[in-house]
Design a protein around this motif. Structure first.
Motif, PDB file in Angstrom:
ATOM      1  N   TYR A   1       0.839  -1.195   0.000  1.00 38.71           N
ATOM      2  CA  TYR A   1       0.000   0.000   0.000  1.00 38.71           C
ATOM      3  C   TYR A   1       0.879   1.252   0.000  1.00 38.71           C
ATOM      4  O   TYR A   1       1.927   1.287   0.671  1.00 38.71           O
ATOM      5  N   TYR A   2       0.425   2.292  -0.726  1.00 41.93           N
ATOM      6  CA  TYR A   2       1.186   3.547  -0.697  1.00 41.93           C
ATOM      7  C   TYR A   2       0.249   4.745  -0.767  1.00 41.93           C
ATOM      8  O   TYR A   2      -0.852   4.684  -1.314  1.00 41.93           O
ATOM      9  N   ASN A   3       0.735   5.847  -0.179  1.00 40.12           N
ATOM     10  CA  ASN A   3      -0.005   7.104  -0.119  1.00 40.12           C
ATOM     11  C   ASN A   3       0.169   7.834  -1.446  1.00 40.12           C
ATOM     12  O   ASN A   3       1.251   8.334  -1.754  1.00 40.12           O
ATOM     13  N   ASP A   4      -0.897   7.902  -2.228  1.00 41.53           N
ATOM     14  CA  ASP A   4      -0.795   8.450  -3.581  1.00 41.53           C
ATOM     15  C   ASP A   4      -0.438   9.941  -3.573  1.00 41.53           C
ATOM     16  O   ASP A   4       0.328  10.417  -4.415  1.00 41.53           O
ATOM     17  N   LYS A   5      -0.981  10.692  -2.621  1.00 41.69           N
ATOM     18  CA  LYS A   5      -0.685  12.124  -2.551  1.00 41.69           C
ATOM     19  C   LYS A   5       0.786  12.356  -2.249  1.00 41.69           C
ATOM     20  O   LYS A   5       1.418  13.248  -2.834  1.00 41.69           O
ATOM     21  N   MET A   6       1.346  11.567  -1.342  1.00 48.02           N
ATOM     22  CA  MET A   6       2.761  11.704  -1.015  1.00 48.02           C
ATOM     23  C   MET A   6       3.636  11.337  -2.206  1.00 48.02           C
ATOM     24  O   MET A   6       4.676  11.966  -2.452  1.00 48.02           O
ATOM     25  N   PHE A   7       3.219  10.316  -2.953  1.00 47.00           N
ATOM     26  CA  PHE A   7       3.973   9.930  -4.140  1.00 47.00           C
ATOM     27  C   PHE A   7       4.010  11.078  -5.154  1.00 47.00           C
ATOM     28  O   PHE A   7       5.061  11.414  -5.701  1.00 47.00           O
ATOM     29  N   LYS A   8       2.865  11.670  -5.399  1.00 46.61           N
ATOM     30  CA  LYS A   8       2.798  12.756  -6.376  1.00 46.61           C
ATOM     31  C   LYS A   8       3.622  13.952  -5.917  1.00 46.61           C
ATOM     32  O   LYS A   8       4.319  14.577  -6.723  1.00 46.61           O
ATOM     33  N   ALA A   9       3.561  14.264  -4.631  1.00 45.69           N
ATOM     34  CA  ALA A   9       4.327  15.397  -4.104  1.00 45.69           C
ATOM     35  C   ALA A   9       5.826  15.167  -4.214  1.00 45.69           C
ATOM     36  O   ALA A   9       6.601  16.115  -4.398  1.00 45.69           O
ATOM     37  N   ALA A  10       6.248  13.899  -4.129  1.00 47.52           N
ATOM     38  CA  ALA A  10       7.669  13.567  -4.228  1.00 47.52           C
ATOM     39  C   ALA A  10       8.112  13.330  -5.666  1.00 47.52           C
ATOM     40  O   ALA A  10       9.295  13.056  -5.917  1.00 47.52           O
ATOM     41  N   GLY A  11       7.170  13.423  -6.611  1.00 45.76           N
ATOM     42  CA  GLY A  11       7.514  13.215  -8.015  1.00 45.76           C
ATOM     43  C   GLY A  11       7.674  11.759  -8.399  1.00 45.76           C
ATOM     44  O   GLY A  11       8.276  11.446  -9.431  1.00 45.76           O
ATOM     45  N   ILE A  12       7.115  10.854  -7.597  1.00 47.38           N
ATOM     46  CA  ILE A  12       7.189   9.412  -7.893  1.00 47.38           C
ATOM     47  C   ILE A  12       5.964   9.041  -8.713  1.00 47.38           C
ATOM     48  O   ILE A  12       4.828   9.269  -8.285  1.00 47.38           O
ATOM     49  N   THR A  13       6.171   8.453  -9.870  1.00 45.81           N
ATOM     50  CA  THR A  13       5.074   8.258 -10.818  1.00 45.81           C
ATOM     51  C   THR A  13       4.509   6.839 -10.854  1.00 45.81           C
ATOM     52  O   THR A  13       3.466   6.617 -11.463  1.00 45.81           O
ATOM     53  N   GLU A  14       5.166   5.882 -10.223  1.00 51.15           N
ATOM     54  CA  GLU A  14       4.656   4.517 -10.246  1.00 51.15           C
ATOM     55  C   GLU A  14       5.044   3.769  -8.988  1.00 51.15           C
ATOM     56  O   GLU A  14       5.973   4.165  -8.267  1.00 51.15           O
ATOM     57  N   ALA A  15       4.314   2.695  -8.711  1.00 51.17           N
ATOM     58  CA  ALA A  15       4.601   1.882  -7.533  1.00 51.17           C
ATOM     59  C   ALA A  15       5.955   1.186  -7.677  1.00 51.17           C
ATOM     60  O   ALA A  15       6.346   0.816  -8.793  1.00 51.17           O
TER      61      ALA A  15
ATOM     62  N   LYS B   1      14.850   3.396  -2.630  1.00 48.23           N
ATOM     63  CA  LYS B   1      15.043   4.684  -3.300  1.00 48.23           C
ATOM     64  C   LYS B   1      13.864   5.614  -3.026  1.00 48.23           C
ATOM     65  O   LYS B   1      14.050   6.791  -2.691  1.00 48.23           O
ATOM     66  N   ASP B   2      12.640   5.090  -3.162  1.00 47.49           N
ATOM     67  CA  ASP B   2      11.450   5.912  -2.935  1.00 47.49           C
ATOM     68  C   ASP B   2      11.330   6.319  -1.474  1.00 47.49           C
ATOM     69  O   ASP B   2      10.907   7.437  -1.153  1.00 47.49           O
ATOM     70  N   ALA B   3      11.697   5.418  -0.577  1.00 42.70           N
ATOM     71  CA  ALA B   3      11.573   5.714   0.859  1.00 42.70           C
ATOM     72  C   ALA B   3      12.430   6.907   1.254  1.00 42.70           C
ATOM     73  O   ALA B   3      12.045   7.708   2.113  1.00 42.70           O
ATOM     74  N   LYS B   4      13.583   7.046   0.626  1.00 44.47           N
ATOM     75  CA  LYS B   4      14.444   8.198   0.930  1.00 44.47           C
ATOM     76  C   LYS B   4      13.779   9.504   0.505  1.00 44.47           C
ATOM     77  O   LYS B   4      13.910  10.528   1.187  1.00 44.47           O
ATOM     78  N   LEU B   5      13.063   9.464  -0.619  1.00 43.98           N
ATOM     79  CA  LEU B   5      12.373  10.667  -1.101  1.00 43.98           C
ATOM     80  C   LEU B   5      11.149  10.997  -0.244  1.00 43.98           C
ATOM     81  O   LEU B   5      10.770  12.171  -0.122  1.00 43.98           O
ATOM     82  N   LEU B   6      10.540   9.976   0.349  1.00 48.15           N
ATOM     83  CA  LEU B   6       9.284  10.147   1.083  1.00 48.15           C
ATOM     84  C   LEU B   6       9.478  10.432   2.571  1.00 48.15           C
ATOM     85  O   LEU B   6       8.572  10.960   3.221  1.00 48.15           O
ATOM     86  N   THR B   7      10.622  10.075   3.122  1.00 43.27           N
ATOM     87  CA  THR B   7      10.880  10.293   4.548  1.00 43.27           C
ATOM     88  C   THR B   7      11.022  11.789   4.830  1.00 43.27           C
ATOM     89  O   THR B   7      11.732  12.505   4.113  1.00 43.27           O
ATOM     90  N   LYS B   8      10.350  12.260   5.881  1.00 43.63           N
ATOM     91  CA  LYS B   8      10.368  13.675   6.247  1.00 43.63           C
ATOM     92  C   LYS B   8      10.831  13.837   7.691  1.00 43.63           C
ATOM     93  O   LYS B   8      10.491  13.040   8.550  1.00 43.63           O
ATOM     94  N   LYS B   9      11.590  14.896   7.911  1.00 48.22           N
ATOM     95  CA  LYS B   9      12.062  15.203   9.263  1.00 48.22           C
ATOM     96  C   LYS B   9      11.798  16.662   9.595  1.00 48.22           C
ATOM     97  O   LYS B   9      11.858  17.530   8.715  1.00 48.22           O
ATOM     98  N   GLU B  10      11.504  16.907  10.861  1.00 44.56           N
ATOM     99  CA  GLU B  10      11.340  18.267  11.367  1.00 44.56           C
ATOM    100  C   GLU B  10      12.089  18.384  12.695  1.00 44.56           C
ATOM    101  O   GLU B  10      11.877  17.581  13.606  1.00 44.56           O
ATOM    102  N   ASN B  11      12.975  19.362  12.752  1.00 41.01           N
ATOM    103  CA  ASN B  11      13.765  19.589  13.975  1.00 41.01           C
ATOM    104  C   ASN B  11      14.500  18.325  14.421  1.00 41.01           C
ATOM    105  O   ASN B  11      14.566  18.013  15.614  1.00 41.01           O
ATOM    106  N   GLY B  12      15.020  17.600  13.442  1.00 43.05           N
ATOM    107  CA  GLY B  12      15.804  16.411  13.764  1.00 43.05           C
ATOM    108  C   GLY B  12      14.979  15.176  14.077  1.00 43.05           C
ATOM    109  O   GLY B  12      15.540  14.110  14.348  1.00 43.05           O
ATOM    110  N   LYS B  13      13.649  15.292  14.017  1.00 43.66           N
ATOM    111  CA  LYS B  13      12.786  14.162  14.333  1.00 43.66           C
ATOM    112  C   LYS B  13      12.052  13.714  13.072  1.00 43.66           C
ATOM    113  O   LYS B  13      11.542  14.539  12.312  1.00 43.66           O
ATOM    114  N   THR B  14      11.999  12.406  12.864  1.00 48.56           N
ATOM    115  CA  THR B  14      11.307  11.876  11.695  1.00 48.56           C
ATOM    116  C   THR B  14       9.797  11.959  11.905  1.00 48.56           C
ATOM    117  O   THR B  14       9.260  11.404  12.867  1.00 48.56           O
TER     118      THR B  14
END
Length: 443
Positions: free
Chosen positions: A173-187, A196-209
């Motif tokens: 399963y994957y979050n389609d909105k997050m994929f589009k925001a990260a520029g990922i076009t396919e599963a 590779k995709d997980a690196k683009l999708l992982t987000k951090k704020e103030n050092g916390k994931t």
């Protein structure tokens, strides 16, 4: 397969069954039953035949099941099914523990929802009724009427002991909105793609994931897929040795562990790890996860925008089937067996299996259902639901050994050490194989 896979068969189940079934006979000597009509079965007393059905469905799934049982009872006045929730149907869950006690006492339910990997254990001890004669005499429930991929894990030593009931395969399963925001076009198709995709999708704020790219359910059912996908095997052909410590078998687990080390993967722990993983996904704390087809109804209730796809591969697509079969107990009275079969036929018939699938995400188990215009139209409307049906073409069968559930316990322990404690994959799996082989030798 749904939610409780981490609770696997306690050690010594086969021994406990052997003690409880002294005098019951072997699997091959179980009473041969026929699928005679139950129309006149209740006429002796004027009351409907009471069928006791033990199941392990709770929450939204339990509600759907209850409504279907109520409908059966309304439309079949000669039979009354008493559906009783007995806790999780998994190997170490309350249902199977209660079933062990019931078998030992001789007072068994008529039908039980049995986790598919438990079929060889209970069948080998003579606890289950062979269903081949029922299927042979049925007009629309012969073996050829079922989706063939789901007949895996319904038999033992050439005899059928279970009917596909709530059946599933792993789904990505994957979050389609997050994929589009990260520029990922396919599963992602491979685990390298996931990394590779997980690196683009992982987000951090103030050092916390705040968002992990990938959050798998860390349970042994998915390990089966990882092993087969890399070209490895769980046991040898003779079922005398565990073999999941070869380089091919280890590749998928190493890919998961490396993603964790890279900070793009997290796993949940504890008895509610599956529920928590789904919650992380539906609340936007994880962009991708691997779960069950049976999760789909729950995800849809959240209202999130998601998509489903095949479980990624190392070298080849490969998935296990999961969930539970409906089994009839060998010690049940003959009239109750016949009534139980009538209920199983009704529940898994075209209209009911379509309803069950659409409400839960579990598989429609009959060919007539999948081929129906109703289901084809539904798949067009909700293509996510077609993914697990298509994925069955890559289904493989877990080892049909009574010892295998004990093996899964060692696999689960190894996965916890690897993914939670960051233990070395090679050494940990070799130790699990050593323990598994000791257990196999005792069966």
């Amino acid at each position: 397969m749904k939610k409780h896979m981490k609770q696997v068969m306690i050690m010594g189940l086969a021994g406990a069954l052997a003690v409880g079934l002294v005098g019951c006979g072997s699997a091959s000597s179980s009473t041969t039953a026929t699928a005679d009509s139950t129309t006149n079965a209740s006429s002796k007393t004027g009351k409907p035949i009471e069928v006791t059905f033990w199941h392990g469905m709770s929450g939204q799934l339990g509600d759907v099941l209850k409504n279907m049982v109520d409908e059966f009872n309304k439309t079949h006045p000669d039979i009354h099914v008493n559906a009783i929730y007995q806790g999780s149907y998994s190997g170490k869950g309350p249902l199977q523990q209660k079933l062990l006690a019931a078998i030992a006492s001789g007072k068994v339910p008529d039908i039980v929802q049995l986790e598919i990997h438990s079929i060889p254990v209970f069948a080998a001890s003579g606890a289950l009724q062979s269903l081949d004669s029922y299927m042979a005499q049925s007009t629309d429930h012969k073996k050829s009427d079922f989706i063939q991929g789901l007949l895996k894990s319904t038999s033992y030593k050439g005899q059928t002991y279970g009917v596909p009931f709530n059946r599933s395969v792993p789904v990505f399963y994957y979050n389609d909105k997050m994929f589009k925001a990260a520029g990922i076009t396919e599963a992602p198709k491979t685990w390298d793609d996931v990394a590779k995709d997980a690196k683009l999708l992982t987000k951090k704020e103030n050092g916390k994931t705040t968002v992990y790219g990938f959050e798998p359910v860390n349970q042994w059912w998915f390990f089966e897929s990882l092993v087969w996908s890399g070209g490895g095997q769980l046991m040898n052909q003779g079922l005398t040795q565990a073999t999941f410590d070869t380089p091919a078998a280890e590749a998928g687990m190493k890919a998961w562990q490396q993603m964790k080390k890279d900070g793009v993967l997290t796993v949940q722990t504890g008895p509610k790890d599956w529920d928590q993983t789904i919650a992380d996904f539906t609340h936007g704390r994880a962009a991708m996860y691997v779960g069950s087809a049976g999760d789909m109804g729950q995800i849809e209730q959240s209202g999130m925008d998601f998509k489903a796809s095949y479980v990624p591969m190392v070298k080849q697509y490969a998935v296990p089937t999961g969930g539970a079969n409906a089994a009839i107990l060998a010690k049940a009275p003959e009239a109750e067996k016949q009534a139980a079969w009538k209920f199983i036929e009704w529940f898994t018939a075209k209209e009911q299996t379509i309803h069950w699938s659409q409400k839960t995400g579990y598989m429609p188990v009959m060919k007539s259902a999948v081929d129906s215009q109703q289901m084809k139209d539904y798949f067009k409307q909700k293509p996510n639901h077609q993914v697990p049906v298509e994925e069955l073409q890559y289904a493989q069968e877990a080892p049909l050994s009574p010892a295998y559930l004990q093996v899964t316990q060692y696999i689960q322990d190894a996965m916890d050490k690897i993914m939670v404690e960051n233990a070395n994959v090679d050494a940990t799996l070799k130790d699990a194989v050593k323990k598994s082989n000791a257990a196999i030798s005792q069966n």
